[in-house]
Design a protein around this motif. Structure first.
Motif, PDB file in Angstrom:
ATOM      1  N   ARG A   1       1.147  -1.349  -0.535  1.00 17.36           N
ATOM      2  CA  ARG A   1       0.146   0.154  -0.189  1.00 17.36           C
ATOM      3  C   ARG A   1       0.907   0.849   0.550  1.00 17.36           C
ATOM      4  NH1 ARG A   1      -3.813  -1.234   4.104  1.00 17.36           N
ATOM      5  NH2 ARG A   1      -2.690  -0.606   5.684  1.00 17.36           N
ATOM      6  N   LEU A   2       1.662   1.059   0.895  1.00 12.77           N
ATOM      7  CA  LEU A   2       2.911   2.232   0.963  1.00 12.77           C
ATOM      8  C   LEU A   2       4.073   2.403  -0.335  1.00 12.77           C
ATOM      9  CD1 LEU A   2       4.135   4.542   2.735  1.00 12.77           C
ATOM     10  CD2 LEU A   2       5.855   2.362   3.583  1.00 12.77           C
ATOM     11  N   ALA A   3       4.039   1.640  -1.097  1.00 17.78           N
ATOM     12  CA  ALA A   3       4.655   1.739  -2.435  1.00 17.78           C
ATOM     13  C   ALA A   3       3.615   1.493  -2.920  1.00 17.78           C
ATOM     14  CB  ALA A   3       5.229   0.056  -2.635  1.00 17.78           C
ATOM     15  N   GLN A   4       2.815   1.667  -3.073  1.00 19.75           N
ATOM     16  CA  GLN A   4       1.438   2.302  -4.779  1.00 19.75           C
ATOM     17  C   GLN A   4       1.253   3.942  -4.235  1.00 19.75           C
ATOM     18  OE1 GLN A   4      -3.026   1.194  -4.407  1.00 19.75           O
ATOM     19  NE2 GLN A   4      -2.277   0.550  -6.618  1.00 19.75           N
ATOM     20  N   LYS A   5       1.403   3.950  -3.137  1.00 19.46           N
ATOM     21  CA  LYS A   5       1.149   5.552  -2.353  1.00 19.46           C
ATOM     22  C   LYS A   5       2.994   6.492  -2.857  1.00 19.46           C
ATOM     23  CE  LYS A   5      -2.956   6.394  -1.543  1.00 19.46           C
ATOM     24  NZ  LYS A   5      -3.881   6.837  -1.718  1.00 19.46           N
ATOM     25  N   LEU A   6       3.290   6.055  -3.044  1.00 22.32           N
ATOM     26  CA  LEU A   6       5.292   6.380  -3.266  1.00 22.32           C
ATOM     27  C   LEU A   6       5.673   6.648  -4.237  1.00 22.32           C
ATOM     28  CD1 LEU A   6       7.315   7.398  -1.638  1.00 22.32           C
ATOM     29  CD2 LEU A   6       7.665   4.839  -1.225  1.00 22.32           C
ATOM     30  N   PHE A   7       5.478   5.388  -5.665  1.00 24.40           N
ATOM     31  CA  PHE A   7       5.755   5.601  -6.668  1.00 24.40           C
ATOM     32  C   PHE A   7       4.651   5.633  -7.646  1.00 24.40           C
ATOM     33  CE2 PHE A   7       8.378   2.548  -4.402  1.00 24.40           C
ATOM     34  CZ  PHE A   7       9.520   2.984  -5.032  1.00 24.40           C
ATOM     35  N   ASN A   8       3.730   5.932  -7.058  1.00 27.61           N
ATOM     36  CA  ASN A   8       2.175   6.619  -7.183  1.00 27.61           C
ATOM     37  C   ASN A   8       2.242   5.582  -9.117  1.00 27.61           C
ATOM     38  OD1 ASN A   8      -0.245   8.056  -8.496  1.00 27.61           O
ATOM     39  ND2 ASN A   8       1.499   9.457 -10.032  1.00 27.61           N
ATOM     40  N   VAL A   9       1.930   4.177  -9.084  1.00 31.26           N
ATOM     41  CA  VAL A   9       1.897   3.415  -9.651  1.00 31.26           C
ATOM     42  C   VAL A   9       0.741   2.986  -9.596  1.00 31.26           C
ATOM     43  CG1 VAL A   9       5.142   2.985 -10.001  1.00 31.26           C
ATOM     44  CG2 VAL A   9       2.964   1.214  -8.859  1.00 31.26           C
ATOM     45  N   SER A  10       0.397   1.803 -10.530  1.00 30.30           N
ATOM     46  CA  SER A  10      -1.436   0.907 -10.249  1.00 30.30           C
ATOM     47  C   SER A  10      -1.166  -0.407 -10.018  1.00 30.30           C
ATOM     48  CB  SER A  10      -2.153   0.898 -11.958  1.00 30.30           C
ATOM     49  OG  SER A  10      -0.878   0.475 -12.817  1.00 30.30           O
ATOM     50  N   ILE A  11      -0.131  -0.940  -9.791  1.00 23.49           N
ATOM     51  CA  ILE A  11       0.395  -2.284  -9.463  1.00 23.49           C
ATOM     52  C   ILE A  11       1.225  -2.378  -8.113  1.00 23.49           C
ATOM     53  CG2 ILE A  11       0.173  -4.551 -10.203  1.00 23.49           C
ATOM     54  CD1 ILE A  11      -0.657  -3.819 -13.348  1.00 23.49           C
ATOM     55  N   THR A  12       1.038  -3.369  -7.533  1.00 25.35           N
ATOM     56  CA  THR A  12       2.075  -3.652  -6.381  1.00 25.35           C
ATOM     57  C   THR A  12       1.925  -4.454  -5.890  1.00 25.35           C
ATOM     58  OG1 THR A  12       1.237  -2.080  -4.385  1.00 25.35           O
ATOM     59  CG2 THR A  12       2.958  -1.057  -5.106  1.00 25.35           C
ATOM     60  N   TYR A  13       2.955  -5.718  -5.580  1.00 24.57           N
ATOM     61  CA  TYR A  13       3.116  -6.460  -4.999  1.00 24.57           C
ATOM     62  C   TYR A  13       3.836  -7.032  -4.702  1.00 24.57           C
ATOM     63  CZ  TYR A  13       4.049  -8.925  -9.791  1.00 24.57           C
ATOM     64  OH  TYR A  13       4.556  -8.766 -10.976  1.00 24.57           O
ATOM     65  N   VAL A  14       4.032  -8.295  -3.299  1.00 19.59           N
ATOM     66  CA  VAL A  14       4.986  -9.069  -2.700  1.00 19.59           C
ATOM     67  C   VAL A  14       5.044 -10.479  -4.025  1.00 19.59           C
ATOM     68  CG1 VAL A  14       6.144 -10.092  -0.903  1.00 19.59           C
ATOM     69  CG2 VAL A  14       5.117  -8.321  -0.675  1.00 19.59           C
ATOM     70  N   SER A  15       6.147 -10.720  -4.552  1.00 16.97           N
ATOM     71  CA  SER A  15       6.140 -12.415  -5.151  1.00 16.97           C
ATOM     72  C   SER A  15       7.004 -12.773  -4.079  1.00 16.97           C
ATOM     73  CB  SER A  15       6.527 -11.645  -6.341  1.00 16.97           C
ATOM     74  OG  SER A  15       8.040 -12.251  -6.546  1.00 16.97           O
ATOM     75  N   VAL A  16       6.504 -14.522  -4.250  1.00 13.70           N
ATOM     76  CA  VAL A  16       7.553 -15.409  -3.417  1.00 13.70           C
ATOM     77  C   VAL A  16       7.401 -16.777  -4.400  1.00 13.70           C
ATOM     78  CG1 VAL A  16       7.555 -16.678  -1.276  1.00 13.70           C
ATOM     79  CG2 VAL A  16       6.584 -14.641  -0.726  1.00 13.70           C
ATOM     80  N   LEU A  17       8.599 -17.160  -4.737  1.00 18.17           N
ATOM     81  CA  LEU A  17       8.788 -17.865  -5.118  1.00 18.17           C
ATOM     82  C   LEU A  17       9.442 -19.158  -4.698  1.00 18.17           C
ATOM     83  CD1 LEU A  17       9.248 -15.699  -7.003  1.00 18.17           C
ATOM     84  CD2 LEU A  17       9.939 -16.449  -9.119  1.00 18.17           C
ATOM     85  N   ASP A  18       8.586 -20.035  -5.707  1.00 17.26           N
ATOM     86  CA  ASP A  18       9.052 -21.705  -4.674  1.00 17.26           C
ATOM     87  C   ASP A  18       9.878 -22.486  -6.027  1.00 17.26           C
ATOM     88  OD1 ASP A  18       7.428 -22.949  -6.325  1.00 17.26           O
ATOM     89  OD2 ASP A  18       6.021 -23.463  -4.509  1.00 17.26           O
ATOM     90  N   GLY A  19      10.327 -23.511  -5.766  1.00 17.35           N
ATOM     91  CA  GLY A  19      10.771 -24.548  -6.830  1.00 17.35           C
ATOM     92  C   GLY A  19       9.391 -24.199  -8.387  1.00 17.35           C
ATOM     93  N   GLN A  20       9.123 -23.909  -8.394  1.00 16.30           N
ATOM     94  CA  GLN A  20       7.696 -23.851  -9.490  1.00 16.30           C
ATOM     95  C   GLN A  20       6.636 -22.920  -9.366  1.00 16.30           C
ATOM     96  OE1 GLN A  20       5.593 -28.395  -8.352  1.00 16.30           O
ATOM     97  NE2 GLN A  20       7.592 -29.218 -10.166  1.00 16.30           N
ATOM     98  N   THR A  21       6.344 -22.499  -8.865  1.00 14.00           N
ATOM     99  CA  THR A  21       5.098 -22.005  -8.701  1.00 14.00           C
ATOM    100  C   THR A  21       6.018 -20.291  -8.084  1.00 14.00           C
ATOM    101  OG1 THR A  21       3.756 -23.475  -8.578  1.00 14.00           O
ATOM    102  CG2 THR A  21       2.557 -21.540  -7.889  1.00 14.00           C
ATOM    103  N   GLN A  22       5.257 -18.863  -8.379  1.00 13.50           N
ATOM    104  CA  GLN A  22       4.572 -17.686  -7.974  1.00 13.50           C
ATOM    105  C   GLN A  22       3.889 -17.480  -7.462  1.00 13.50           C
ATOM    106  OE1 GLN A  22       6.516 -13.684  -9.476  1.00 13.50           O
ATOM    107  NE2 GLN A  22       4.534 -13.819 -10.195  1.00 13.50           N
ATOM    108  N   TYR A  23       4.111 -17.438  -5.783  1.00 13.02           N
ATOM    109  CA  TYR A  23       2.453 -16.331  -4.866  1.00 13.02           C
ATOM    110  C   TYR A  23       2.582 -14.748  -5.160  1.00 13.02           C
ATOM    111  CZ  TYR A  23       2.961 -21.331  -4.175  1.00 13.02           C
ATOM    112  OH  TYR A  23       2.872 -22.229  -4.192  1.00 13.02           O
ATOM    113  N   LEU A  24       1.740 -14.617  -5.348  1.00 18.73           N
ATOM    114  CA  LEU A  24       1.420 -13.290  -5.144  1.00 18.73           C
ATOM    115  C   LEU A  24       0.785 -12.639  -4.158  1.00 18.73           C
ATOM    116  CD1 LEU A  24       1.828 -12.719  -8.464  1.00 18.73           C
ATOM    117  CD2 LEU A  24       0.868 -11.095  -8.774  1.00 18.73           C
ATOM    118  N   MET A  25       1.655 -12.301  -2.921  1.00 17.17           N
ATOM    119  CA  MET A  25       0.946 -11.925  -2.102  1.00 17.17           C
ATOM    120  C   MET A  25       0.706 -10.152  -1.883  1.00 17.17           C
ATOM    121  SD  MET A  25       2.458 -14.602  -0.802  1.00 17.17           S
ATOM    122  CE  MET A  25       1.867 -14.905   1.026  1.00 17.17           C
TER     123      MET A  25
END
Length: 350
Positions: free
Chosen positions: A38-62
């Motif tokens: 939420r802070l990143a979206q306001k600070l950079f004035n972008v439409s999309i922000t997320y935290v990604s976590v990747l295991d060996g096969q899958t990326q999870y959007l947090m």
């Protein structure tokens, strides 16, 4: 070439095991990620922000903003390149970047064009994903904004580290139980056994990575120990080992770790130590361990040889094989030069 590939596989496996420990035992809650996105979206004035976590096969959007929470195959992920490269990626227009042009999130919804991602390290030093900002229009990331992204990621890493430390505290309580303590302690000398010293050295190394501090190892070998056993008997030899462990402990700082590596050898982990002090550390170990040991009516003249290696924190994982081999080579040189002295390994190991 094969050795390089095997080492890459080993590091990837270590990263996945570390990630699984974090996700099951010490991961931040969803709302803690959301504060950052939420802070990143306001600070950079972008439409999309997320935290990604990747295991060996899958990326999870947090905690995504501007995108729905989802799990996608790693090969369809923009962030796969951050994890592989272990450094920040800034792409002004993903539709013009061959790494991203064929990805669903670029070709289809949400139609990402601008993309910037800072790698996230967990408390064990592994890159587990990225803090990402994106937009549907091309744009640049200024030098100042790059620093902001780095700072936000640091805050997220601090949250992850706090969770990990909380888990580590629980683990320490388990270790304090009789069964846990016995499993990792050498029964004779009451210092860590081989399993215990490696486990604790791994944790200490991970902290040094996170804190950007040096890391070193020392192998301490009691000279002519077989002759001591032959002349005085194994009961006296056991008492000599106990006294040697006690003397080594007296020389160590609060964060240093000692374990019995096997036979008459002790391994010492030295978190936060720089290469410039290793010779002095080794000389002190030689001086303190050496000297007479009185056992009943027997007087044993003890000396020790020490091999040391400064390994830094350039690697993501504790490279037990390469670094112990380097320390052992330094120890061999100390023996060859007449024993009762310390030698520091002279080139970067592994």
């Amino acid at each position: 070439m094969l050795h390089t590939k095997l080492r890459a596989v080993s590091e990837a496996q270590a990263r996945l095991e570390s990630l699984r420990r974090m996700l099951t035992l010490g991961a931040p809650a969803e709302h803690e990620y959301l504060r950052v996105t939420r802070l990143a979206q306001k600070l950079f004035n972008v439409s999309i922000t997320y935290v990604s976590v990747l295991d060996g096969q899958t990326q999870y959007l947090m905690s995504p903003l501007g995108m729905a929470p989802m799990a996608i195959p790693c090969e369809q992920s923009l962030c796969q390149h951050v994890v592989k490269g272990k450094q920040r990626i800034v792409c002004e227009d993903a539709s013009q970047d061959e790494r991203f042009t064929a990805l669903p999130s670029v070709l289809g919804a949400p139609g990402i064009r601008f993309y910037a991602a800072q790698p996230i390290h967990n408390a064990e030093g592994h890159v587990i994903g990225a803090l990402c900002i994106a937009d549907t229009q091309p744009r640049i990331l200024s030098d100042e904004e790059a620093l902001w992204l780095e700072d936000l990621t640091y805050l997220l890493e601090a949250t992850i580290a706090l969770r990990y430390l909380s888990f580590s505290h629980e683990k320490a309580l388990v270790f304090a139980s009789t069964a846990g303590r016995e499993a990792m302690t050498d029964a004779l000398t009451n210092v860590f056994n081989r399993r215990g010293i490696i486990d604790m050295a791994n944790h200490a190394y991970a902290r040094c990575i996170h804190e950007n501090r040096g890391f070193s190892l020392a192998l301490v070998d009691l000279d002519h120990f077989k002759a001591i056993n032959d002349e005085f008997g194994h009961l006296v030899g056991d008492e000599v080992l106990k006294e040697a462990a006690h003397r080594i402990q007296r020389t160590l700082r609060g964060g240093d770790i000692i374990g019995r590596w096997g036979g008459e050898e002790f391994l010492v982990a030295l978190p936060g130590s720089s290469p410039s002090v290793l010779q002095d550390v080794g000389n002190k170990l030689v001086q303190v361990v050496g000297g007479p040991v009185i056992v009943g009516e027997s007087k044993v003249q003890l000396s020790a040889s020490v091999g040391l290696v400064g390994v830094g924190t350039a690697k993501e994982v504790f490279d037990e094989v390469a670094w112990l081999e380097a320390a052992d080579q330094a120890l061999y040189m100390a023996k060859e030069r007449g024993r009762a002295q310390a030698v520091v390994y002279s080139s970067a190991p592994g």
